[in-house]
Motif scaffolding. Structure first.
Motif, mmCIF file in Angstrom:
data_model
loop_
_atom_site.group_PDB
_atom_site.id
_atom_site.type_symbol
_atom_site.label_atom_id
_atom_site.label_comp_id
_atom_site.label_asym_id
_atom_site.label_seq_id
_atom_site.Cartn_x
_atom_site.Cartn_y
_atom_site.Cartn_z
ATOM 1 N N GLU A 122 -24.112 17.647 16.316
ATOM 2 C CA GLU A 122 -22.860 18.393 16.223
ATOM 3 C C GLU A 122 -21.667 17.462 16.041
ATOM 4 O O GLU A 122 -20.652 17.858 15.460
ATOM 5 C CB GLU A 122 -22.683 19.271 17.457
ATOM 6 C CG GLU A 122 -23.699 20.410 17.536
ATOM 7 C CD GLU A 122 -23.419 21.339 18.708
ATOM 8 O OE1 GLU A 122 -22.232 21.496 19.061
ATOM 9 O OE2 GLU A 122 -24.365 21.895 19.273
ATOM 10 N N GLY A 123 -21.797 16.236 16.530
ATOM 11 C CA GLY A 123 -20.693 15.289 16.393
ATOM 12 C C GLY A 123 -20.858 14.346 15.220
ATOM 13 O O GLY A 123 -20.068 13.403 15.077
ATOM 14 N N MET A 124 -21.856 14.590 14.366
ATOM 15 C CA MET A 124 -22.120 13.688 13.243
ATOM 16 C C MET A 124 -21.542 14.254 11.954
ATOM 17 O O MET A 124 -21.488 15.471 11.757
ATOM 18 C CB MET A 124 -23.633 13.474 13.070
ATOM 19 C CG MET A 124 -24.320 12.860 14.270
ATOM 20 S SD MET A 124 -26.130 12.770 14.057
ATOM 21 C CE MET A 124 -26.246 11.530 12.767
ATOM 22 N N THR A 125 -21.126 13.331 11.066
ATOM 23 C CA THR A 125 -20.709 13.760 9.731
ATOM 24 C C THR A 125 -21.947 14.048 8.894
ATOM 25 O O THR A 125 -23.077 13.696 9.257
ATOM 26 C CB THR A 125 -19.876 12.669 9.043
ATOM 27 O OG1 THR A 125 -20.720 11.519 8.815
ATOM 28 C CG2 THR A 125 -18.693 12.269 9.906
ATOM 29 N N LYS A 126 -21.722 14.681 7.760
ATOM 30 C CA LYS A 126 -22.837 15.002 6.847
ATOM 31 C C LYS A 126 -23.550 13.728 6.405
ATOM 32 O O LYS A 126 -24.782 13.682 6.360
ATOM 33 C CB LYS A 126 -22.294 15.774 5.643
ATOM 34 C CG LYS A 126 -23.343 16.232 4.670
ATOM 35 C CD LYS A 126 -22.719 17.061 3.559
ATOM 36 C CE LYS A 126 -23.757 17.530 2.556
ATOM 37 N NZ LYS A 126 -23.128 18.358 1.473
ATOM 38 N N GLN A 127 -22.766 12.681 6.086
ATOM 39 C CA GLN A 127 -23.355 11.426 5.646
ATOM 40 C C GLN A 127 -24.141 10.757 6.768
ATOM 41 O O GLN A 127 -25.225 10.199 6.550
ATOM 42 C CB GLN A 127 -22.256 10.486 5.136
ATOM 43 C CG GLN A 127 -22.776 9.173 4.563
ATOM 44 C CD GLN A 127 -23.720 9.375 3.388
ATOM 45 O OE1 GLN A 127 -23.537 10.307 2.608
ATOM 46 N NE2 GLN A 127 -24.722 8.513 3.266
ATOM 47 N N GLU A 128 -23.619 10.794 7.976
ATOM 48 C CA GLU A 128 -24.318 10.213 9.126
ATOM 49 C C GLU A 128 -25.634 10.927 9.381
ATOM 50 O O GLU A 128 -26.660 10.297 9.690
ATOM 51 C CB GLU A 128 -23.425 10.272 10.363
ATOM 52 C CG GLU A 128 -22.240 9.310 10.311
ATOM 53 C CD GLU A 128 -21.267 9.528 11.452
ATOM 54 O OE1 GLU A 128 -20.462 8.624 11.721
ATOM 55 O OE2 GLU A 128 -21.308 10.624 12.070
ATOM 56 N N LEU A 129 -25.605 12.257 9.267
ATOM 57 C CA LEU A 129 -26.824 13.031 9.479
ATOM 58 C C LEU A 129 -27.853 12.721 8.399
ATOM 59 O O LEU A 129 -29.044 12.552 8.689
ATOM 60 C CB LEU A 129 -26.499 14.529 9.479
ATOM 61 C CG LEU A 129 -27.704 15.467 9.647
ATOM 62 C CD1 LEU A 129 -28.452 15.157 10.937
ATOM 63 C CD2 LEU A 129 -27.257 16.934 9.614
ATOM 64 N N ARG A 130 -27.399 12.627 7.143
ATOM 65 C CA ARG A 130 -28.321 12.313 6.044
ATOM 66 C C ARG A 130 -28.980 10.947 6.279
ATOM 67 O O ARG A 130 -30.179 10.778 6.065
ATOM 68 C CB ARG A 130 -27.566 12.321 4.715
ATOM 69 C CG ARG A 130 -28.461 12.003 3.511
ATOM 70 C CD ARG A 130 -27.693 11.982 2.207
ATOM 71 N NE ARG A 130 -27.260 13.320 1.804
ATOM 72 C CZ ARG A 130 -26.022 13.762 1.841
ATOM 73 N NH1 ARG A 130 -25.049 12.952 2.280
ATOM 74 N NH2 ARG A 130 -25.722 14.985 1.464
ATOM 75 N N GLN A 131 -28.186 9.967 6.727
ATOM 76 C CA GLN A 131 -28.723 8.631 6.975
ATOM 77 C C GLN A 131 -29.704 8.639 8.143
ATOM 78 O O GLN A 131 -30.743 7.981 8.104
ATOM 79 C CB GLN A 131 -27.575 7.653 7.271
ATOM 80 C CG GLN A 131 -28.015 6.215 7.507
ATOM 81 C CD GLN A 131 -28.695 5.593 6.291
ATOM 82 O OE1 GLN A 131 -28.412 5.963 5.159
ATOM 83 N NE2 GLN A 131 -29.598 4.656 6.538
ATOM 84 N N ALA A 132 -29.393 9.404 9.192
ATOM 85 C CA ALA A 132 -30.273 9.484 10.360
ATOM 86 C C ALA A 132 -31.616 10.107 9.986
ATOM 87 O O ALA A 132 -32.680 9.658 10.437
ATOM 88 C CB ALA A 132 -29.612 10.305 11.470
ATOM 89 N N ILE A 133 -31.576 11.139 9.141
ATOM 90 C CA ILE A 133 -32.815 11.782 8.694
ATOM 91 C C ILE A 133 -33.623 10.823 7.829
ATOM 92 O O ILE A 133 -34.851 10.745 7.944
ATOM 93 C CB ILE A 133 -32.498 13.085 7.936
ATOM 94 C CG1 ILE A 133 -31.899 14.121 8.892
ATOM 95 C CG2 ILE A 133 -33.736 13.647 7.249
ATOM 96 C CD1 ILE A 133 -31.386 15.375 8.214
ATOM 97 N N LYS A 134 -32.944 10.087 6.965
ATOM 98 C CA LYS A 134 -33.629 9.107 6.106
ATOM 99 C C LYS A 134 -34.325 8.042 6.947
ATOM 100 O O LYS A 134 -35.487 7.691 6.694
ATOM 101 C CB LYS A 134 -32.612 8.459 5.166
ATOM 102 C CG LYS A 134 -33.213 7.408 4.245
ATOM 103 C CD LYS A 134 -32.137 6.801 3.354
ATOM 104 C CE LYS A 134 -32.730 5.706 2.456
ATOM 105 N NZ LYS A 134 -31.691 5.085 1.598
ATOM 106 N N GLU A 135 -33.607 7.522 7.958
ATOM 107 C CA GLU A 135 -34.187 6.485 8.808
ATOM 108 C C GLU A 135 -35.362 7.025 9.608
ATOM 109 O O GLU A 135 -36.378 6.344 9.791
ATOM 110 C CB GLU A 135 -33.116 5.938 9.759
ATOM 111 C CG GLU A 135 -32.041 5.141 9.032
ATOM 112 C CD GLU A 135 -30.918 4.727 9.960
ATOM 113 O OE1 GLU A 135 -30.942 5.150 11.144
ATOM 114 O OE2 GLU A 135 -30.013 4.001 9.513
#
Length: 270
Positions: A122-135
């Motif tokens: 909920e506190g993540m940006t779209k780009q941060e979430l995309r990177q977290a999913i990729k990792e």
């Protein structure tokens, strides 16, 4: 304009405006996600009613959707529909928006809740979430590769163990057969010695009374034993020949050599 209104306007900053815009965007995507779930629900219902081959045409003519877009919306319904977006006091759920929900399709459904909890999306940006999913996906792939390599290694070890077990069994069989040949060879040597002793004894007592009948019977008995022994040796050598050619040739030559020694013995010429 009143002084109160002027104070409100003058108190606004670009940071406040940006926060308001982002809030509206977030709320809009929340509404869009709910709408996407309901559209996906109805698409799923319609597809079940259509005959085979009518789905693409119906999407194009009735709702102006491509099949890929329709499939995406139906998957959103499957993954997030049936009240799965709702929160309750007993089981609070994440406040996802449409963009987050779409990105989270890259996480297996059974692991998604834990991922959301661990990452506090909920506190993540779209780009941060995309990177977290990729990792996370890369980590999972590396883990899967490690597990596969471990399984491949286990299978290889099992196969090698099977081969070793088979070879060990074959070696044991060869040892048994070799021991039989050695035993037969010993029996042959023993019989040869007995025959030699008997012949020598026969020669020494050639003048004794009844020599012809008694000695002939003794020689016949010894010759019969010699024939049996030679046949037994031949049988055992034939048995091991397919698996141990070297042993077969070695002991066959020993038999030939032994017979040649006997035939060349000067006592035969007397």
């Amino acid at each position: 304009m009143t002084s109160t209104g002027t104070d409100i306007i003058s108190g606004r900053t670009t940071q406040v405006i940006a926060a308001e815009i982002n809030m509206i965007k977030y709320q809009t995507e929340r509404i869009y996600l709910a709408a996407a779930v309901e559209i996906g629900r109805r698409l799923t219902e319609a597809k079940a009613l259509l005959e085979h081959g009518e789905w693409g045409k119906w999407l194009e003519e009735s709702v102006d959707f491509s099949q890929s877009r329709a499939n995406k919306l139906m998957r959103i319904f499957t993954e997030y529909g049936a009240g799965q977006l709702a929160s309750s006091n007993s089981d609070p759920g994440p406040n996802l928006n449409y963009s987050q929900a779409v990105l989270l399709l890259g996480i297996p459904k059974e692991e998604r809740a834990q991922f959301i909890l661990d990452m506090d999306i909920e506190g993540m940006t779209k780009q941060e979430l995309r990177q977290a999913i990729k990792e996370r996906r890369q980590t999972r792939q590396e883990k899967d590769r490690a597990l596969q390599e471990k399984e491949d290694l286990r299978k290889t070890v099992a196969e090698q163990s099977g081969i070793i077990t088979g070879l060990t069994g074959e070696l044991a069989d060869l040892k048994v057969q070799l021991e039989k040949v050695r035993t037969a060879k010993g029996e042959l040597d023993k019989t040869a010695r007995q025959l030699k002793d008997s012949l020598e004894s026969l020669q020494k007592s050639s003048s004794a009374k009844g020599y012809k009948g008694v000695r002939a019977s003794q020689i016949a008995f010894l010759c019969e034993n010699l024939d049996k022994t030679l046949k037994q040796v031949k049988h055992e050598l034939i048995q091991i020949a397919p698996n141990d050619k070297e042993t077969y040739i070695t002991y066959k030559n020993k038999v030939y050599d032994l017979l040649n020694v006997w035939l060349k013995d000067e006592t035969w010429s007397r």
